[in-house]
Motif scaffolding. Sequence first.
Motif, mmCIF file in Angstrom:
data_model
loop_
_atom_site.group_PDB
_atom_site.id
_atom_site.type_symbol
_atom_site.label_atom_id
_atom_site.label_comp_id
_atom_site.label_asym_id
_atom_site.label_seq_id
_atom_site.Cartn_x
_atom_site.Cartn_y
_atom_site.Cartn_z
ATOM 1 N N LYS A 115 0.839 -1.199 0.000
ATOM 2 C CA LYS A 115 0.000 0.000 0.000
ATOM 3 C C LYS A 115 0.872 1.246 0.000
ATOM 4 N N LYS A 116 0.421 2.221 -0.773
ATOM 5 C CA LYS A 116 1.121 3.505 -0.766
ATOM 6 C C LYS A 116 0.104 4.622 -0.558
ATOM 7 N N ASP A 117 0.367 5.465 0.433
ATOM 8 C CA ASP A 117 -0.519 6.609 0.658
ATOM 9 C C ASP A 117 -0.253 7.678 -0.388
ATOM 10 N N LEU A 118 -1.318 8.337 -0.788
ATOM 11 C CA LEU A 118 -1.206 9.368 -1.821
ATOM 12 C C LEU A 118 -1.381 10.750 -1.191
ATOM 13 N N PRO A 119 -0.772 11.766 -1.807
ATOM 14 C CA PRO A 119 -0.845 13.125 -1.248
ATOM 15 C C PRO A 119 -2.285 13.628 -1.076
ATOM 16 N N ASN A 120 -3.210 13.096 -1.901
ATOM 17 C CA ASN A 120 -4.598 13.575 -1.818
ATOM 18 C C ASN A 120 -5.406 12.869 -0.722
ATOM 19 N N GLY A 121 -4.746 12.044 0.071
ATOM 20 C CA GLY A 121 -5.453 11.376 1.163
ATOM 21 C C GLY A 121 -5.882 9.951 0.826
#
Length: 289
Positions: free
Chosen positions: A209-215
Amino acid sequence: THSLAPQKTESKPVDYEQVYKDIADILEDNDYDDGSFGPVLVRLAWHASGTYDKDSKTGGSNAASMRFAPESEHGANAGLKVARDLLEPIKAKYPGISYGDLWTLAGVVAIQELGGPTIAWRPGRTDGVSAQSCTPDGRLPDAGKKEDHIRDIFYRMGFNDQEIVALTGAHALGRCHTDRSGFDGPWSEQPTIFSNEYFKVIAGRKWVKKDLPNGGWQWVDKNSDTTIMMLPAEISMYNDKAFRPYFDLYAKDNDRFFEDFSKAFGTLMELGVPFKGDEKVYRFKTTNA
Ligand code: CCH
Protein backbone atom coordinates in the motif's frame (compact mmCIF):
# COMPACT_ATOMS: atom_id res chain seq x y z
CA THR A 1 -30.73 31.53 -57.30
CA HIS A 2 -30.54 29.75 -54.04
CA SER A 3 -33.26 29.29 -51.52
CA LEU A 4 -33.15 31.00 -48.14
CA ALA A 5 -34.87 28.05 -46.55
CA PRO A 6 -32.55 25.99 -44.33
CA GLN A 7 -30.87 23.28 -46.34
CA LYS A 8 -31.97 19.84 -45.38
CA THR A 9 -28.80 17.84 -44.88
CA GLU A 10 -28.99 14.67 -46.92
CA SER A 11 -27.55 11.93 -44.73
CA LYS A 12 -24.96 10.25 -46.88
CA PRO A 13 -24.24 6.64 -45.98
CA VAL A 14 -21.20 6.57 -43.72
CA ASP A 15 -18.10 4.69 -44.88
CA TYR A 16 -17.23 3.06 -41.56
CA GLU A 17 -14.11 1.40 -42.98
CA GLN A 18 -12.81 4.88 -43.77
CA VAL A 19 -13.84 6.21 -40.35
CA TYR A 20 -11.84 3.35 -38.81
CA LYS A 21 -8.77 4.39 -40.81
CA ASP A 22 -9.18 8.08 -39.95
CA ILE A 23 -9.35 7.27 -36.22
CA ALA A 24 -6.35 4.93 -36.52
CA ASP A 25 -4.45 7.84 -38.08
CA ILE A 26 -4.85 10.14 -35.08
CA LEU A 27 -4.00 7.66 -32.30
CA GLU A 28 -0.29 8.33 -32.12
CA ASP A 29 0.96 11.50 -30.44
CA ASN A 30 4.39 11.63 -28.85
CA ASP A 31 3.43 14.59 -26.66
CA TYR A 32 0.47 12.84 -25.02
CA ASP A 33 0.91 10.44 -22.10
CA ASP A 34 2.74 7.31 -23.29
CA GLY A 35 2.47 8.28 -26.96
CA SER A 36 -1.06 7.23 -27.84
CA PHE A 37 -4.62 8.47 -27.44
CA GLY A 38 -5.75 4.85 -27.73
CA PRO A 39 -6.15 4.18 -23.99
CA VAL A 40 -8.28 7.25 -23.29
CA LEU A 41 -10.48 6.39 -26.29
CA VAL A 42 -11.03 2.91 -24.86
CA ARG A 43 -12.02 4.51 -21.56
CA LEU A 44 -14.46 6.83 -23.37
CA ALA A 45 -16.12 3.90 -25.16
CA TRP A 46 -16.39 1.98 -21.89
CA HIS A 47 -17.76 4.86 -19.81
CA ALA A 48 -20.30 5.67 -22.52
CA SER A 49 -21.50 2.05 -22.42
CA GLY A 50 -21.01 1.00 -18.81
CA THR A 51 -23.90 3.11 -17.50
CA TYR A 52 -26.37 0.44 -18.64
CA ASP A 53 -28.92 -0.92 -16.19
CA LYS A 54 -30.52 -4.16 -17.37
CA ASP A 55 -33.59 -3.87 -15.14
CA SER A 56 -34.70 -0.38 -16.15
CA LYS A 57 -33.09 -0.81 -19.61
CA THR A 58 -31.62 2.69 -19.29
CA GLY A 59 -28.12 3.96 -20.02
CA GLY A 60 -25.54 2.48 -22.37
CA SER A 61 -23.92 3.92 -25.47
CA ASN A 62 -27.04 4.64 -27.51
CA ALA A 63 -27.64 8.32 -26.73
CA ALA A 64 -24.01 9.40 -26.15
CA SER A 65 -25.40 11.22 -23.13
CA MET A 66 -21.91 12.05 -21.82
CA ARG A 67 -21.99 15.05 -24.19
CA PHE A 68 -24.30 16.74 -21.72
CA ALA A 69 -23.92 17.99 -18.17
CA PRO A 70 -24.34 16.62 -15.58
CA GLU A 71 -23.01 13.33 -17.02
CA SER A 72 -19.97 15.05 -18.59
CA GLU A 73 -19.13 16.34 -15.09
CA HIS A 74 -19.53 13.04 -13.23
CA GLY A 75 -16.36 12.30 -11.30
CA ALA A 76 -15.89 8.97 -13.09
CA ASN A 77 -15.73 10.81 -16.42
CA ALA A 78 -12.97 13.23 -15.42
CA GLY A 79 -10.49 13.60 -18.28
CA LEU A 80 -12.71 12.16 -20.99
CA LYS A 81 -13.20 15.56 -22.62
CA VAL A 82 -9.75 14.94 -24.11
CA ALA A 83 -11.15 11.90 -25.91
CA ARG A 84 -14.44 13.53 -26.95
CA ASP A 85 -12.66 16.60 -28.33
CA LEU A 86 -10.14 14.46 -30.20
CA LEU A 87 -12.99 12.86 -32.16
CA GLU A 88 -14.75 16.12 -33.12
CA PRO A 89 -12.85 16.57 -36.43
CA ILE A 90 -13.87 13.03 -37.41
CA LYS A 91 -17.49 13.80 -36.54
CA ALA A 92 -17.25 16.98 -38.66
CA LYS A 93 -15.87 14.97 -41.60
CA TYR A 94 -18.61 12.32 -41.29
CA PRO A 95 -21.74 14.20 -40.13
CA GLY A 96 -23.86 11.10 -40.70
CA ILE A 97 -22.24 9.11 -37.90
CA SER A 98 -23.85 9.33 -34.47
CA TYR A 99 -21.67 10.14 -31.46
CA GLY A 100 -22.55 6.81 -29.89
CA ASP A 101 -21.37 4.97 -33.00
CA LEU A 102 -18.26 7.14 -33.25
CA TRP A 103 -17.20 6.68 -29.61
CA THR A 104 -17.73 2.92 -29.56
CA LEU A 105 -16.01 2.54 -32.93
CA ALA A 106 -13.05 4.57 -31.60
CA GLY A 107 -12.76 2.10 -28.70
CA VAL A 108 -12.67 -0.78 -31.15
CA VAL A 109 -10.07 0.96 -33.34
CA ALA A 110 -7.85 1.67 -30.33
CA ILE A 111 -7.93 -1.91 -29.02
CA GLN A 112 -7.26 -3.41 -32.44
CA GLU A 113 -4.54 -0.94 -33.46
CA LEU A 114 -2.70 -1.38 -30.14
CA GLY A 115 -2.46 -5.12 -30.76
CA GLY A 116 -5.71 -6.44 -29.30
CA PRO A 117 -8.27 -8.82 -30.77
CA THR A 118 -10.71 -8.07 -33.56
CA ILE A 119 -14.02 -6.89 -32.12
CA ALA A 120 -17.28 -7.25 -34.03
CA TRP A 121 -18.99 -3.85 -34.21
CA ARG A 122 -22.13 -2.52 -35.83
CA PRO A 123 -23.62 0.96 -36.23
CA GLY A 124 -27.11 1.82 -35.04
CA ARG A 125 -26.90 4.27 -32.12
CA THR A 126 -29.03 7.42 -32.17
CA ASP A 127 -27.90 10.60 -30.41
CA GLY A 128 -29.92 11.92 -27.51
CA VAL A 129 -30.74 15.58 -27.90
CA SER A 130 -30.60 16.88 -24.34
CA ALA A 131 -29.51 16.31 -20.77
CA GLN A 132 -32.67 14.26 -20.37
CA SER A 133 -30.72 11.34 -21.81
CA CYS A 134 -28.11 11.59 -19.00
CA THR A 135 -27.76 8.68 -16.60
CA PRO A 136 -27.60 9.18 -12.82
CA ASP A 137 -24.17 9.48 -11.19
CA GLY A 138 -22.77 6.35 -9.56
CA ARG A 139 -23.30 3.79 -12.32
CA LEU A 140 -19.58 3.34 -13.06
CA PRO A 141 -17.21 1.51 -10.70
CA ASP A 142 -15.50 3.27 -7.80
CA ALA A 143 -11.84 2.16 -7.74
CA GLY A 144 -11.56 2.81 -4.03
CA LYS A 145 -14.18 0.19 -3.17
CA LYS A 146 -14.04 -3.60 -2.89
CA GLU A 147 -14.88 -6.58 -5.08
CA ASP A 148 -18.53 -6.73 -3.94
CA HIS A 149 -19.07 -3.22 -5.32
CA ILE A 150 -17.42 -4.17 -8.63
CA ARG A 151 -19.74 -7.21 -8.82
CA ASP A 152 -22.83 -5.10 -8.13
CA ILE A 153 -21.87 -2.62 -10.86
CA PHE A 154 -21.16 -5.24 -13.56
CA TYR A 155 -24.03 -7.59 -12.62
CA ARG A 156 -26.32 -4.55 -13.11
CA MET A 157 -25.04 -4.42 -16.72
CA GLY A 158 -25.66 -8.17 -17.08
CA PHE A 159 -22.07 -9.48 -16.93
CA ASN A 160 -20.82 -12.55 -15.03
CA ASP A 161 -17.59 -13.02 -13.02
CA GLN A 162 -15.57 -14.33 -15.97
CA GLU A 163 -16.60 -11.41 -18.17
CA ILE A 164 -15.83 -8.90 -15.41
CA VAL A 165 -12.27 -10.18 -15.08
CA ALA A 166 -11.76 -10.33 -18.86
CA LEU A 167 -12.95 -6.73 -19.26
CA THR A 168 -10.68 -5.47 -16.49
CA GLY A 169 -7.74 -6.78 -18.55
CA ALA A 170 -8.16 -3.60 -20.62
CA HIS A 171 -6.00 -2.01 -17.94
CA ALA A 172 -3.01 -3.39 -19.83
CA LEU A 173 -3.59 -0.08 -21.60
CA GLY A 174 -3.18 3.39 -20.23
CA ARG A 175 -2.62 4.90 -16.85
CA CYS A 176 -4.16 6.70 -13.91
CA HIS A 177 -3.81 10.48 -13.70
CA THR A 178 -3.74 12.40 -10.41
CA ASP A 179 -5.88 15.17 -11.89
CA ARG A 180 -8.53 12.72 -13.19
CA SER A 181 -9.10 9.81 -10.80
CA GLY A 182 -6.59 10.86 -8.15
CA PHE A 183 -4.61 7.64 -8.66
CA ASP A 184 -1.23 7.65 -10.35
CA GLY A 185 0.62 5.42 -12.79
CA PRO A 186 0.20 2.64 -15.36
CA TRP A 187 -0.66 -1.03 -14.81
CA SER A 188 1.99 -2.33 -17.17
CA GLU A 189 5.45 -1.43 -18.45
CA GLN A 190 4.11 -1.02 -21.98
CA PRO A 191 0.78 0.78 -21.60
CA THR A 192 0.23 1.20 -25.34
CA ILE A 193 0.27 -2.52 -26.08
CA PHE A 194 -2.88 -4.60 -25.62
CA SER A 195 -2.12 -8.08 -24.26
CA ASN A 196 -2.67 -10.24 -21.18
CA GLU A 197 0.16 -8.36 -19.48
CA TYR A 198 -2.22 -6.96 -16.82
CA PHE A 199 -2.85 -10.48 -15.51
CA LYS A 200 0.84 -11.34 -15.49
CA VAL A 201 1.66 -8.16 -13.60
CA ILE A 202 -1.01 -8.57 -10.93
CA ALA A 203 0.06 -12.18 -10.29
CA GLY A 204 3.78 -11.63 -10.62
CA ARG A 205 4.54 -8.74 -8.29
CA LYS A 206 4.41 -8.15 -4.57
CA TRP A 207 2.01 -5.32 -3.81
CA VAL A 208 2.31 -2.83 -0.98
CA LYS A 209 0.00 0.00 0.00
CA LYS A 210 1.12 3.50 -0.77
CA ASP A 211 -0.52 6.61 0.66
CA LEU A 212 -1.21 9.37 -1.82
CA PRO A 213 -0.84 13.13 -1.25
CA ASN A 214 -4.60 13.58 -1.82
CA GLY A 215 -5.45 11.38 1.16
CA GLY A 216 -6.19 8.24 -0.86
CA TRP A 217 -4.00 5.18 -1.38
CA GLN A 218 -3.12 2.62 -4.04
CA TRP A 219 -1.04 -0.53 -4.44
CA VAL A 220 2.50 -0.28 -5.79
CA ASP A 221 5.17 -2.82 -6.68
CA LYS A 222 7.34 -3.53 -3.62
CA ASN A 223 10.49 -4.73 -5.29
CA SER A 224 11.18 -2.28 -8.03
CA ASP A 225 11.45 1.34 -8.90
CA THR A 226 8.75 1.21 -11.55
CA THR A 227 5.61 3.34 -11.24
CA ILE A 228 3.42 0.30 -11.87
CA MET A 229 0.30 0.29 -9.70
CA MET A 230 -2.98 -1.42 -8.91
CA LEU A 231 -6.22 0.12 -7.69
CA PRO A 232 -7.68 -0.86 -4.30
CA ALA A 233 -10.64 -2.53 -6.10
CA GLU A 234 -8.32 -4.63 -8.29
CA ILE A 235 -6.37 -6.33 -5.51
CA SER A 236 -9.71 -6.99 -3.77
CA MET A 237 -10.90 -8.65 -6.97
CA TYR A 238 -7.69 -10.63 -7.30
CA ASN A 239 -8.08 -11.93 -3.73
CA ASP A 240 -11.68 -13.02 -4.34
CA LYS A 241 -12.12 -16.81 -4.60
CA ALA A 242 -14.57 -16.69 -7.49
CA PHE A 243 -12.65 -14.11 -9.54
CA ARG A 244 -9.16 -15.59 -9.02
CA PRO A 245 -9.44 -18.58 -11.41
CA TYR A 246 -10.07 -16.18 -14.31
CA PHE A 247 -7.06 -14.03 -13.41
CA ASP A 248 -4.96 -17.23 -13.43
CA LEU A 249 -6.49 -18.43 -16.69
CA TYR A 250 -5.83 -15.18 -18.57
CA ALA A 251 -2.29 -14.82 -17.18
CA LYS A 252 -1.48 -18.22 -18.72
CA ASP A 253 -3.50 -18.06 -21.92
CA ASN A 254 -3.38 -14.92 -24.06
CA ASP A 255 -5.51 -16.50 -26.82
CA ARG A 256 -8.26 -17.29 -24.35
CA PHE A 257 -8.05 -13.74 -22.98
CA PHE A 258 -8.35 -12.27 -26.49
CA GLU A 259 -11.33 -14.49 -27.28
CA ASP A 260 -13.20 -13.72 -24.05
CA PHE A 261 -12.30 -10.03 -24.06
CA SER A 262 -13.44 -9.60 -27.64
CA LYS A 263 -16.86 -11.07 -26.88
CA ALA A 264 -17.36 -9.19 -23.61
CA PHE A 265 -16.20 -5.85 -25.01
CA GLY A 266 -18.42 -6.32 -28.07
CA THR A 267 -21.37 -6.97 -25.75
CA LEU A 268 -20.47 -3.95 -23.59
CA MET A 269 -20.49 -1.66 -26.63
CA GLU A 270 -24.02 -2.81 -27.54
CA LEU A 271 -25.72 -2.60 -24.14
CA GLY A 272 -29.02 -0.77 -24.42
CA VAL A 273 -28.74 -0.11 -28.16
CA PRO A 274 -32.07 -0.70 -29.95
CA PHE A 275 -30.69 -2.35 -33.09
CA LYS A 276 -33.18 -2.97 -35.86
CA GLY A 277 -31.45 -6.23 -36.63
CA ASP A 278 -30.45 -5.54 -40.23
CA GLU A 279 -27.27 -3.59 -39.42
CA LYS A 280 -24.11 -4.82 -41.08
CA VAL A 281 -21.64 -6.34 -38.58
CA TYR A 282 -18.11 -5.10 -39.23
CA ARG A 283 -14.89 -6.94 -38.41
CA PHE A 284 -12.31 -4.32 -39.35
CA LYS A 285 -8.83 -5.17 -40.55
CA THR A 286 -6.08 -3.40 -38.61
CA THR A 287 -4.22 -0.79 -40.65
CA ASN A 288 -0.91 -2.67 -40.49
CA ALA A 289 -2.47 -6.03 -41.47
FE1 CCH B 1 -10.66 1.43 -16.06
N1 CCH B 1 -9.89 2.89 -14.89
N2 CCH B 1 -11.70 0.69 -14.47
N3 CCH B 1 -11.52 0.04 -17.26
N4 CCH B 1 -9.68 2.22 -17.65
C1 CCH B 1 -9.01 3.86 -15.28
C2 CCH B 1 -8.44 4.01 -16.52
C3 CCH B 1 -8.71 3.19 -17.60
C4 CCH B 1 -11.63 1.14 -13.19
C5 CCH B 1 -10.99 2.29 -12.76
C6 CCH B 1 -10.17 3.08 -13.57
C7 CCH B 1 -12.45 -0.90 -16.88
C8 CCH B 1 -12.82 -1.20 -15.56
C9 CCH B 1 -12.45 -0.46 -14.47
C10 CCH B 1 -9.66 1.69 -18.92
C11 CCH B 1 -10.51 0.71 -19.40
C12 CCH B 1 -11.40 -0.01 -18.62
C13 CCH B 1 -8.74 4.71 -14.16
C14 CCH B 1 -7.81 5.90 -14.20
C15 CCH B 1 -9.45 4.22 -13.10
C16 CCH B 1 -9.46 4.78 -11.69
C17 CCH B 1 -8.47 7.13 -14.81
C18 CCH B 1 -7.49 8.28 -14.90
O1 CCH B 1 -7.02 8.71 -13.83
O2 CCH B 1 -7.18 8.71 -16.01
C19 CCH B 1 -12.35 0.23 -12.31
C20 CCH B 1 -12.49 0.36 -10.80
C21 CCH B 1 -12.84 -0.76 -13.10
C22 CCH B 1 -13.62 -1.92 -12.60
O3 CCH B 1 -13.54 -3.02 -13.06
C23 CCH B 1 -12.97 -1.54 -18.04
C24 CCH B 1 -14.06 -2.61 -18.03
C25 CCH B 1 -12.32 -0.99 -19.13
C26 CCH B 1 -12.48 -1.30 -20.60
C27 CCH B 1 -12.89 -2.46 -21.07
C28 CCH B 1 -8.60 2.29 -19.68
C29 CCH B 1 -8.18 1.94 -21.11
C30 CCH B 1 -8.00 3.25 -18.84
C31 CCH B 1 -6.80 4.13 -19.17
C32 CCH B 1 -7.23 5.51 -19.60
C33 CCH B 1 -6.09 6.42 -19.91
O4 CCH B 1 -6.37 7.61 -20.07
O5 CCH B 1 -4.94 6.00 -20.02
